[in-house]
Motif scaffolding. Structure first.
Motif, PDB file in Angstrom:
ATOM      1  N   MET A   1      28.355   4.894 -22.298  1.00  0.00           N
ATOM      2  CA  MET A   1      28.347   6.370 -22.440  1.00  0.00           C
ATOM      3  C   MET A   1      28.834   6.838 -21.171  1.00  0.00           C
ATOM      4  O   MET A   1      28.339   6.432 -20.248  1.00  0.00           O
ATOM      5  N   ASN A   2      29.484   7.805 -21.286  1.00  0.00           N
ATOM      6  CA  ASN A   2      30.245   8.393 -19.951  1.00  0.00           C
ATOM      7  C   ASN A   2      29.944   9.963 -20.041  1.00  0.00           C
ATOM      8  O   ASN A   2      30.634  10.757 -20.803  1.00  0.00           O
TER       9      ASN A   2
ATOM     10  N   LEU B   1      19.243   9.801 -28.106  1.00  0.00           N
ATOM     11  CA  LEU B   1      20.025   8.898 -27.519  1.00  0.00           C
ATOM     12  C   LEU B   1      20.471   7.833 -28.438  1.00  0.00           C
ATOM     13  O   LEU B   1      21.705   7.400 -28.595  1.00  0.00           O
ATOM     14  N   LEU B   2      19.343   7.180 -29.120  1.00  0.00           N
ATOM     15  CA  LEU B   2      19.692   6.143 -30.117  1.00  0.00           C
ATOM     16  C   LEU B   2      20.471   6.615 -31.266  1.00  0.00           C
ATOM     17  O   LEU B   2      21.067   5.916 -31.981  1.00  0.00           O
ATOM     18  N   SER B   3      20.159   7.838 -31.946  1.00  0.00           N
ATOM     19  CA  SER B   3      20.926   8.375 -32.842  1.00  0.00           C
ATOM     20  C   SER B   3      22.467   8.661 -32.473  1.00  0.00           C
ATOM     21  O   SER B   3      23.262   8.227 -33.510  1.00  0.00           O
ATOM     22  N   LEU B   4      22.799   8.389 -31.279  1.00  0.00           N
ATOM     23  CA  LEU B   4      24.259   8.599 -30.890  1.00  0.00           C
ATOM     24  C   LEU B   4      24.770   7.191 -30.953  1.00  0.00           C
ATOM     25  O   LEU B   4      25.932   7.072 -31.607  1.00  0.00           O
ATOM     26  N   VAL B   5      23.934   6.251 -30.552  1.00  0.00           N
ATOM     27  CA  VAL B   5      24.524   4.869 -30.685  1.00  0.00           C
ATOM     28  C   VAL B   5      24.806   4.281 -32.268  1.00  0.00           C
ATOM     29  O   VAL B   5      25.826   3.987 -32.595  1.00  0.00           O
ATOM     30  N   CYS B   6      23.768   4.724 -32.897  1.00  0.00           N
ATOM     31  CA  CYS B   6      23.758   4.404 -34.426  1.00  0.00           C
ATOM     32  C   CYS B   6      24.675   5.453 -35.433  1.00  0.00           C
ATOM     33  O   CYS B   6      24.761   5.169 -36.589  1.00  0.00           O
ATOM     34  N   ALA B   7      25.334   6.340 -34.610  1.00  0.00           N
ATOM     35  CA  ALA B   7      26.236   7.171 -35.308  1.00  0.00           C
ATOM     36  C   ALA B   7      25.282   8.118 -36.437  1.00  0.00           C
ATOM     37  O   ALA B   7      26.018   8.538 -37.476  1.00  0.00           O
ATOM     38  N   ASP B   8      24.206   8.357 -36.197  1.00  0.00           N
ATOM     39  CA  ASP B   8      23.343   9.208 -37.274  1.00  0.00           C
ATOM     40  C   ASP B   8      23.607  10.695 -36.707  1.00  0.00           C
ATOM     41  O   ASP B   8      23.245  11.600 -37.271  1.00  0.00           O
TER      42      ASP B   8
ATOM     43  N   PRO C   1      25.950  13.918 -35.586  1.00  0.00           N
ATOM     44  CA  PRO C   1      27.291  14.372 -35.619  1.00  0.00           C
ATOM     45  C   PRO C   1      27.852  14.700 -34.233  1.00  0.00           C
ATOM     46  O   PRO C   1      28.869  14.590 -34.106  1.00  0.00           O
ATOM     47  N   GLN C   2      27.002  14.780 -33.278  1.00  0.00           N
ATOM     48  CA  GLN C   2      27.595  15.120 -31.873  1.00  0.00           C
ATOM     49  C   GLN C   2      27.988  13.697 -31.035  1.00  0.00           C
ATOM     50  O   GLN C   2      28.842  13.972 -30.310  1.00  0.00           O
ATOM     51  N   SER C   3      27.885  12.654 -31.876  1.00  0.00           N
ATOM     52  CA  SER C   3      28.366  11.389 -31.287  1.00  0.00           C
ATOM     53  C   SER C   3      29.847  11.239 -31.092  1.00  0.00           C
ATOM     54  O   SER C   3      30.469  10.632 -30.236  1.00  0.00           O
TER      55      SER C   3
ATOM     56  N   ILE D   1      32.042   8.001 -26.026  1.00  0.00           N
ATOM     57  CA  ILE D   1      30.872   6.748 -26.545  1.00  0.00           C
ATOM     58  C   ILE D   1      31.991   5.653 -26.987  1.00  0.00           C
ATOM     59  O   ILE D   1      32.678   6.104 -27.783  1.00  0.00           O
ATOM     60  N   ALA D   2      31.528   4.483 -26.355  1.00  0.00           N
ATOM     61  CA  ALA D   2      32.344   3.344 -26.714  1.00  0.00           C
ATOM     62  C   ALA D   2      31.169   2.503 -27.378  1.00  0.00           C
ATOM     63  O   ALA D   2      30.272   2.081 -26.734  1.00  0.00           O
ATOM     64  N   LEU D   3      31.296   1.820 -28.419  1.00  0.00           N
ATOM     65  CA  LEU D   3      30.563   0.860 -29.218  1.00  0.00           C
ATOM     66  C   LEU D   3      31.211  -0.552 -29.335  1.00  0.00           C
ATOM     67  O   LEU D   3      32.068  -0.677 -29.967  1.00  0.00           O
ATOM     68  N   PHE D   4      30.910  -1.664 -28.901  1.00  0.00           N
ATOM     69  CA  PHE D   4      31.336  -2.929 -28.990  1.00  0.00           C
ATOM     70  C   PHE D   4      32.936  -2.896 -28.770  1.00  0.00           C
ATOM     71  O   PHE D   4      33.684  -3.668 -29.185  1.00  0.00           O
TER      72      PHE D   4
END
Length: 481
Positions: A266-267, A305-312, A314-316, A321-324
Motif C-alpha cells: 500500500m502506497n 484496512l483489511l477490507s481494502l486487502v480483501c477487495a470488499d 469499493p475505495q480499494s 494497492i498491489a496484492l501478490f
C-alpha cells in the motif's frame, strides 16, 4: 421442548447485592441457563420467582436487560445486512438513522427527561468517548463501536439486572478498563445487579461477587469469586495433538498458488467517508512469510484496512494497492484475489444469519460466498470435515449454524477461512467468544499453519496475550479525530 432443556433440573438463586459471572466451555449451556433466568423460554408455572424491589416495574423484561453476543453484532433484526455493506456508503438510505438518533430515541423511551438523567447520559457518552460516533450511521460502526452503542442504549433504561454476554471482547484496552470502572460504579452507586456471561475467565472483574459454571448442559453450584479463581483449572499450554499438527503440515499444496515477494503493498493509502478520515497516507508492505498483528483503538480503521486487502471496499480501486505483486485494477477480478485469501471478521459473523448446516458454511469458503450456491463435491466435503475436526467440531457437521453457540459459530467460520489452504490468512479478532481451551487450540492451529511454505498471516486483536508465537511484525493504528 428438548431444544431448550438442560441435562438436569436447574437450582439457582441470585440474592440482593450479588454480581454474577456465568462461565463455562463453548456449547456448555451458558446462554441456555441465562435464557431460563431471564424468562426467554416458557416454563411450568411458578418454577421461577422474581422479587425486583425496590424497582416498581412489574414486567421481567423491564427489570432484566440482556445484551446477547449477536445483539452486539447488529441483532436479529438486521436481515438485510450484507458483508460489504459497511464499506458501501452508496447503499445507505438517507433516512437511515445515525447512532445518536437511535440513542436519543432509547433515552427518551426509557424515562423522564430530567437533568439527572441527562447528566447520566452525558457521563456514559464521555466514558465511552462516543461523541465522535453519534453522527455515524449504525451500519458503519466498527464492531467495537457497535458494542459501545448497544451498552449505552441498554444502560439508559436503568435496569434492575443487567446481563451481558462477553461485554469486553471487541473493545480496545482503554475502553475495556473504562467499562469495568463503569460497571463497578453502577454496582456500587445504583441498585443494578450485574450478570456477565464470560468465555474468557481471565476477564472476571473484581466487583463480581459470585461465579456459576455451566458445562455439559449442567448448572454447577454458585461459589464465591475467590473460591472459583483459587480452584480454577490452569490454562492449557497446548491443545492441538502432535498427530493433528502433522496432518496440517503434510497437507498437499495446490499447483495454482500465488507466489510473490510482496504479498500486500500500500502506497499513501487514504480512506474518507464524507468529512471523516479513517486512514491517511498509509504506507504498508507485507512480505511473503511475514506474520503481522494489527491493533489500535476502536474505530481506528483496522477492519477498513483489511477490507481494502480483501477487495470488499469499493475505495480499494481508487488506491495504490498491489496484492501478490499485481496492482489493484490491473485486470484481476475480486474472485481471483479471494481464491488466495482466507478471511474471518466480526462483519462476516454478523452477515451469517442463514440456517445452513455447519458443513455448508465451511464449504462456502471454497467458493468465497456467504451462503452456498454451488453444490460441493465429495472431495470438497472431505476437506471441510478435515478442518472441522481440527477445530473440534467433529459431529457438528449437520447441525444448523444458528443452533450452535456463538463460540462454536466462530470455530465454524475459522474452519471456513482455512478450508482452501490460503496463501494469505487474515483473521480479524478470531478468538471472539472462545473459551480458554478453544483459544489455545486456535493459536496452536495458526502457529502450525504458518509453518507451511508460502503462508503469510495478518491478525487483528485487542489483546496482546492473544498473539500467536509466530507473530514477527506489528502495526498500531490511531483513530483520526
Amino acid at each position: 421442548m428438548p431444544k431448550w432443556r438442560m441435562a438436569e433440573p436447574v437450582d439457582f438463586e441470585l440474592l440482593d447485592d450479588e454480581h454474577l459471572a456465568v462461565v463455562g466451555p463453548n456449547g456448555g449451556g451458558k446462554s441456555m441457563f441465562v435464557d431460563i433466568m431471564t424468562g426467554r423460554h416458557p416454563l411450568y408455572p411458578n418454577m421461577v420467582s422474581y422479587d425486583f424491589s425496590p424497582s416498581t416495574k412489574e414486567l421481567v423484561s423491564d427489570n432484566i436487560k440482556y445484551i446477547t453476543f449477536r445483539d452486539t453484532y447488529g441483532g436479529d433484526n438486521d436481515r438485510t445486512y450484507f458483508l460489504q455493506q459497511r464499506w458501501n456508503q452508496m447503499e445507505i438510505d438517507q433516512e437511515t438513522p445515525t447512532a445518536g438518533m437511535k440513542l436519543e430515541e432509547a433515552f427518551q423511551s426509557a424515562g423522564d427527561d430530567t437533568p439527572e438523567r441527562r447528566q447520566m447520559q452525558q457521563h456514559i457518552y464521555d466514558i465511552f468517548h462516543m461523541e465522535h460516533l453519534l453522527d455515524k450511521y449504525i451500519i458503519l460502526l466498527s464492531s467495537g463501536e457497535l458494542r459501545k452503542f448497544k451498552l449505552a442504549a441498554t444502560l439508559f433504561s436503568a435496569p434492575r439486572i443487567l446481563v451481558m454476554d462477553n461485554p469486553f471482547i471487541g473493545l480496545d484496552e482503554e475502553t475495556r478498563q473504562q467499562l469495568r470502572d463503569l460497571l463497578k460504579t453502577l454496582s456500587e452507586e445504583q441498585h443494578i445487579q450485574i450478570v456477565l456471561v464470560l468465555s474468557k475467565t481471565d476477564d472476571i472483574p473484581d466487583f463480581i461477587t459470585h461465579v456459576v459454571e455451566v458445562r455439559d448442559m449442567k448448572v454447577m453450584p454458585k461459589v464465591s469469586r475467590e473460591h472459583y479463581l483459587y480452584n480454577r483449572a490452569p490454562f492449557p499450554t497446548r491443545v492441538l495433538s502432535h498427530e493433528k499438527e502433522q496432518q496440517i503440515l503434510n497437507l498437499p499444496y495446490s499447483d495454482r498458488q500465488y507466489v510473490s515477494e510482496e504479498v500486500v503493498s500500500m502506497n499513501k493509502v487514504s480512506i474518507r467517508y464524507g468529512e471523516r478520515t479513517i486512514l491517511k497516507d498509509l504506507d504498508w508492505t507485507v512480505r511473503n512469510g511475514e506474520r503481522w498483528a494489527l491493533s489500535g483503538q476502536n474505530g481506528a480503521g483496522k477492519s477498513t484496512l483489511l477490507s481494502l486487502v480483501c477487495a470488499d471496499n469499493p475505495q480499494s480501486y481508487a488506491c495504490d494497492i498491489a496484492l501478490f505483486g499485481q496492482a489493484r485494477g490491473s485486470g484481476e477480478t475480486i474472485w481471483d484475489i479471494k481464491k488466495h485469501i482466507g478471511y474471518v471478521s466480526p462483519e462476516m459473523h454478523r452477515s451469517y444469519h442463514r440456517n445452513l448446516p455447519a458443513i455448508r458454511v465451511v464449504a462456502s469458503g471454497l467458493k468465497d460466498s456467504v451462503g452456498l450456491y454451488v453444490k460441493p463435491s465429495e472431495g470438497d466435503y472431505d476437506i471441510c470435515r478435515f478442518w472441522m475436526d481440527m477445530f473440534g467440531l467433529k459431529g457438528k457437521e449437520e447441525t444448523s449454524f444458528l443452533e450452535l453457540s456463538s463460540g462454536e459459530q466462530r470455530l465454524v467460520l475459522l474452519a471456513r477461512a482455512f478450508v482452501k489452504d490460503p496463501e494469505l490468512l487474515i483473521l480479524d479478532e478470531p478468538l471472539h467468544g472462545l473459551d480458554n481451551t478453544n483459544r489455545r487450540l486456535v493459536k496452536d492451529i495458526i502457529e502450525t499453519f504458518c509453518q507451511r511454505h508460502n503462508k503469510t498471516f495478518i491478525m487483528v486483536t485487542h489483546y496482546r496475550e492473544e498473539w500467536p508465537a509466530c507473530i514477527d511484525h506489528s502495526l498500531y493504528l490511531k483513530r483520526h479525530t
